[in-house]
Design a protein around this motif. Structure first.
Motif, PDB file in Angstrom:
ATOM      1  N   GLY A  91     122.193  25.670  19.564  1.00 62.00           N
ATOM      2  CA  GLY A  91     122.433  25.796  20.942  1.00 62.00           C
ATOM      3  C   GLY A  91     121.008  25.695  21.847  1.00 62.00           C
ATOM      4  O   GLY A  91     121.030  25.996  23.152  1.00 62.00           O
ATOM      5  N   SER A  92     119.942  25.444  21.356  1.00 62.88           N
ATOM      6  CA  SER A  92     118.708  25.157  22.063  1.00 62.88           C
ATOM      7  C   SER A  92     118.780  23.968  23.027  1.00 62.88           C
ATOM      8  O   SER A  92     119.234  22.793  22.856  1.00 62.88           O
ATOM      9  CB  SER A  92     117.472  24.949  21.069  1.00 62.88           C
ATOM     10  OG  SER A  92     117.358  26.140  20.037  1.00 62.88           O
ATOM     11  N   LYS A  93     118.196  24.491  24.161  1.00 63.47           N
ATOM     12  CA  LYS A  93     118.147  23.500  25.193  1.00 63.47           C
ATOM     13  C   LYS A  93     116.642  23.171  25.535  1.00 63.47           C
ATOM     14  O   LYS A  93     115.769  24.144  25.843  1.00 63.47           O
ATOM     15  CB  LYS A  93     118.625  24.086  26.386  1.00 63.47           C
ATOM     16  CG  LYS A  93     120.082  24.369  26.508  1.00 63.47           C
ATOM     17  CD  LYS A  93     120.876  24.876  27.693  1.00 63.47           C
ATOM     18  CE  LYS A  93     122.360  25.280  27.437  1.00 63.47           C
ATOM     19  NZ  LYS A  93     122.946  25.798  28.573  1.00 63.47           N
ATOM     20  N   LEU A  94     116.109  22.018  25.279  1.00 59.79           N
ATOM     21  CA  LEU A  94     114.751  21.602  25.657  1.00 59.79           C
ATOM     22  C   LEU A  94     114.470  20.590  26.805  1.00 59.79           C
ATOM     23  O   LEU A  94     115.394  19.526  26.706  1.00 59.79           O
ATOM     24  CB  LEU A  94     114.056  20.806  24.427  1.00 59.79           C
ATOM     25  CG  LEU A  94     112.843  20.191  24.377  1.00 59.79           C
ATOM     26  CD1 LEU A  94     111.991  21.352  24.566  1.00 59.79           C
ATOM     27  CD2 LEU A  94     112.505  19.540  23.165  1.00 59.79           C
ATOM     28  N   LEU A  95     113.983  20.965  27.658  1.00 56.51           N
ATOM     29  CA  LEU A  95     113.554  20.022  28.947  1.00 56.51           C
ATOM     30  C   LEU A  95     112.251  19.473  29.036  1.00 56.51           C
ATOM     31  O   LEU A  95     111.312  20.386  28.960  1.00 56.51           O
ATOM     32  CB  LEU A  95     113.700  20.739  30.261  1.00 56.51           C
ATOM     33  CG  LEU A  95     113.682  19.852  31.549  1.00 56.51           C
ATOM     34  CD1 LEU A  95     114.593  18.872  31.841  1.00 56.51           C
ATOM     35  CD2 LEU A  95     113.891  20.976  32.852  1.00 56.51           C
ATOM     36  N   ILE A  96     112.123  18.165  29.059  1.00 52.97           N
ATOM     37  CA  ILE A  96     110.481  17.633  28.682  1.00 52.97           C
ATOM     38  C   ILE A  96     110.322  17.271  30.247  1.00 52.97           C
ATOM     39  O   ILE A  96     110.855  16.460  30.837  1.00 52.97           O
ATOM     40  CB  ILE A  96     110.752  16.313  27.835  1.00 52.97           C
ATOM     41  CG1 ILE A  96     111.148  16.960  26.418  1.00 52.97           C
ATOM     42  CG2 ILE A  96     109.310  15.827  27.842  1.00 52.97           C
ATOM     43  CD1 ILE A  96     111.316  15.947  25.280  1.00 52.97           C
TER      44      ILE A  96
ATOM     45  N   LYS B 187     120.724  32.498  35.283  1.00 47.60           N
ATOM     46  CA  LYS B 187     119.920  32.927  34.269  1.00 47.60           C
ATOM     47  C   LYS B 187     119.149  31.665  33.395  1.00 47.60           C
ATOM     48  O   LYS B 187     119.865  30.719  33.274  1.00 47.60           O
ATOM     49  CB  LYS B 187     120.475  33.550  33.221  1.00 47.60           C
ATOM     50  CG  LYS B 187     119.642  34.129  32.140  1.00 47.60           C
ATOM     51  CD  LYS B 187     120.274  34.981  30.961  1.00 47.60           C
ATOM     52  CE  LYS B 187     119.408  35.619  30.021  1.00 47.60           C
ATOM     53  NZ  LYS B 187     120.189  36.230  28.997  1.00 47.60           N
ATOM     54  N   PRO B 188     117.919  31.578  33.591  1.00 52.98           N
ATOM     55  CA  PRO B 188     117.056  30.502  32.885  1.00 52.98           C
ATOM     56  C   PRO B 188     117.325  30.331  31.365  1.00 52.98           C
ATOM     57  O   PRO B 188     117.204  31.236  30.786  1.00 52.98           O
ATOM     58  CB  PRO B 188     115.572  30.618  33.010  1.00 52.98           C
ATOM     59  CG  PRO B 188     115.543  32.191  33.571  1.00 52.98           C
ATOM     60  CD  PRO B 188     116.768  32.354  33.954  1.00 52.98           C
ATOM     61  N   THR B 189     117.797  29.168  30.897  1.00 53.52           N
ATOM     62  CA  THR B 189     118.059  28.778  29.482  1.00 53.52           C
ATOM     63  C   THR B 189     117.454  27.978  28.865  1.00 53.52           C
ATOM     64  O   THR B 189     117.416  27.740  27.565  1.00 53.52           O
ATOM     65  CB  THR B 189     119.606  28.745  29.450  1.00 53.52           C
ATOM     66  OG1 THR B 189     119.824  27.385  30.261  1.00 53.52           O
ATOM     67  CG2 THR B 189     120.563  29.642  30.077  1.00 53.52           C
ATOM     68  N   LYS B 190     116.243  27.034  29.443  1.00 45.70           N
ATOM     69  CA  LYS B 190     115.944  26.079  28.845  1.00 45.70           C
ATOM     70  C   LYS B 190     114.429  26.430  28.326  1.00 45.70           C
ATOM     71  O   LYS B 190     113.855  27.269  29.196  1.00 45.70           O
ATOM     72  CB  LYS B 190     115.792  24.839  29.884  1.00 45.70           C
ATOM     73  CG  LYS B 190     117.338  24.352  30.140  1.00 45.70           C
ATOM     74  CD  LYS B 190     117.218  23.279  31.091  1.00 45.70           C
ATOM     75  CE  LYS B 190     118.736  22.735  31.385  1.00 45.70           C
ATOM     76  NZ  LYS B 190     118.654  21.745  32.289  1.00 45.70           N
ATOM     77  N   ILE B 191     114.030  25.654  27.363  1.00 39.51           N
ATOM     78  CA  ILE B 191     112.683  25.504  26.854  1.00 39.51           C
ATOM     79  C   ILE B 191     112.047  24.510  27.622  1.00 39.51           C
ATOM     80  O   ILE B 191     112.365  23.402  27.408  1.00 39.51           O
ATOM     81  CB  ILE B 191     112.329  25.338  25.756  1.00 39.51           C
ATOM     82  CG1 ILE B 191     113.011  26.757  24.777  1.00 39.51           C
ATOM     83  CG2 ILE B 191     110.870  25.271  25.163  1.00 39.51           C
ATOM     84  CD1 ILE B 191     112.997  26.725  23.397  1.00 39.51           C
TER      85      ILE B 191
ATOM     86  N   ILE C  74     110.631  20.048  18.412  1.00 37.56           N
ATOM     87  CA  ILE C  74     111.867  19.669  18.079  1.00 37.56           C
ATOM     88  C   ILE C  74     112.465  19.985  16.804  1.00 37.56           C
ATOM     89  O   ILE C  74     113.648  20.417  16.479  1.00 37.56           O
ATOM     90  CB  ILE C  74     112.027  18.099  18.328  1.00 37.56           C
ATOM     91  CG1 ILE C  74     111.790  17.707  19.895  1.00 37.56           C
ATOM     92  CG2 ILE C  74     113.352  17.351  17.766  1.00 37.56           C
ATOM     93  CD1 ILE C  74     111.878  16.446  20.276  1.00 37.56           C
ATOM     94  N   ARG C  75     111.491  19.727  15.774  1.00 32.11           N
ATOM     95  CA  ARG C  75     111.752  20.108  14.423  1.00 32.11           C
ATOM     96  C   ARG C  75     112.302  21.357  14.189  1.00 32.11           C
ATOM     97  O   ARG C  75     113.271  21.991  13.606  1.00 32.11           O
ATOM     98  CB  ARG C  75     110.733  19.918  13.307  1.00 32.11           C
ATOM     99  CG  ARG C  75     110.978  19.927  11.830  1.00 32.11           C
ATOM    100  CD  ARG C  75     109.854  19.512  10.984  1.00 32.11           C
ATOM    101  NE  ARG C  75     108.635  20.509  10.894  1.00 32.11           N
ATOM    102  CZ  ARG C  75     107.369  20.211  11.612  1.00 32.11           C
ATOM    103  NH1 ARG C  75     107.247  18.641  11.693  1.00 32.11           N
ATOM    104  NH2 ARG C  75     106.580  20.906  11.518  1.00 32.11           N
ATOM    105  N   GLU C  76     111.422  22.210  14.912  1.00 38.30           N
ATOM    106  CA  GLU C  76     111.767  23.939  14.627  1.00 38.30           C
ATOM    107  C   GLU C  76     112.995  24.204  15.171  1.00 38.30           C
ATOM    108  O   GLU C  76     113.874  25.076  14.974  1.00 38.30           O
ATOM    109  CB  GLU C  76     110.444  24.598  15.117  1.00 38.30           C
ATOM    110  CG  GLU C  76     109.391  24.604  14.291  1.00 38.30           C
ATOM    111  CD  GLU C  76     109.676  25.163  12.829  1.00 38.30           C
ATOM    112  OE1 GLU C  76     110.081  26.238  12.874  1.00 38.30           O
ATOM    113  OE2 GLU C  76     108.910  24.753  12.049  1.00 38.30           O
ATOM    114  N   LEU C  77     113.283  23.914  16.436  1.00 39.31           N
ATOM    115  CA  LEU C  77     114.389  23.816  17.428  1.00 39.31           C
ATOM    116  C   LEU C  77     115.860  23.473  16.819  1.00 39.31           C
ATOM    117  O   LEU C  77     116.926  24.009  17.081  1.00 39.31           O
ATOM    118  CB  LEU C  77     114.429  23.445  18.700  1.00 39.31           C
ATOM    119  CG  LEU C  77     113.106  24.132  19.602  1.00 39.31           C
ATOM    120  CD1 LEU C  77     113.186  23.341  21.048  1.00 39.31           C
ATOM    121  CD2 LEU C  77     113.615  25.662  19.691  1.00 39.31           C
TER     122      LEU C  77
END
Length: 275
Positions: free
Chosen positions: A180-185, A150-154, A172-175
């Motif tokens: 538990g947020s996951k951010l991939l750049i 299951k995809p979990t990243k933004i 980033i500020r909002e997350l």
């Protein structure tokens, strides 16, 4: 690569193309960027049916020089376009004599750009030719998606435009308020990765930030539950793969991506709320 069995193809390129062609196992001869060098190439292949040239970019004059060299050699020129902007600017509009750089024929891979080209260049034939890159990426995404969890990243798609930095800052500020947020750049090839370092460092422990060095965009997309960014080609690929896609551009910036599946917002905070 898809149509090589239908006839003989000889490819020339320079810059990032060398790395991409190598990854795709397509033979690529060094083309250089100068008019003189490109003219020698065209003269060497004076018996070809046509010269197929990528749409002129904003970073180099390679494609424009190739068009001029083709014309001087008497070779029919075809330019393949895969964006949806004011294409006349690619050829030097509104400078005097810009029309002399135009090709004999345009090719485009979607109905939006076909209509765009016909409107801007009513005297030049426009032909629909499937965007094989889009087709390949969609098929590969579907295959990899079946094998993935299951995809979990933004997935944040950067771009060279200033609003890309603004969007990431708000994102980033909002997350940080979502544990538990996951951010991939994923960085645009022409973007400066270092300009985001300070923002990434400010991310609180509630946000897990990763930076991708993956050359294959599909491998990043299969991890994404949503994709967000400024207007960039990567958003089109995400939308065509049916990943929820959000495009952020201030009202002062003209929207270029005509695909209905891409949700458009004018405020960074609004973009984040849609995730």
């Amino acid at each position: 690569k898809k149509n090589r069995a239908r006839g003989g193809f000889v490819a020339y390129g320079a810059g990032p193309a060398k790395r991409i062609f190598r990854r795709l196992h397509i033979p690529l001869r060094h083309g250089g960027q100068s008019v003189r060098g490109l003219s020698r190439i065209m003269k060497r292949h004076g018996d070809v049916a046509y010269a197929l040239i990528a749409a002129p970019g904003w970073m180099t004059k390679t494609e424009i020089n190739a068009i001029e060299a083709s014309k001087h050699a008497g070779i029919k020129t075809i330019v393949y376009v895969d964006s949806w902007a004011d294409e006349r600017k690619r050829f030097g509009h509104p400078k005097k004599g810009w029309q002399k750089r135009l090709p004999d024929v345009f090719w485009a891979g979607d109905k939006y750009e076909v209509a765009n080209l016909k409107k801007q260049f009513p005297n030049i034939p426009v032909r629909f030719v499937r965007n094989q890159y889009f087709k390949n990426e969609i098929e590969r995404y579907r295959t990899l998606r079946k094998r993935s969890g299951k995809p979990t990243k933004i997935l944040f798609m950067s771009d060279v435009v200033p609003q890309s930095h603004v969007l990431l800052e708000v994102l980033i500020r909002e997350l940080t308020e979502r544990k538990g947020s996951k951010l991939l750049i994923r960085f645009h090839p022409a973007d400066d990765r270092d300009r985001y370092d300070a923002l990434i460092a400010l991310a609180e422990k509630n946000v897990r930030v990763e930076t991708s060095r993956e050359s294959d965009i599909v491998k990043d997309l299969v991890q994404a539950r949503a994709v967000i960014g400024a207007e960039t080609m990567a958003l089109v690929i995400a939308a065509l793969c049916k990943v929820p896609t959000i495009s952020f551009a201030p009202r002062s910036v003209k929207t270029l991506l005509p695909f209905p599946a891409i949700k458009r917002v004018h405020r960074a905070e609004e973009a984040v709320r849609l995730i």
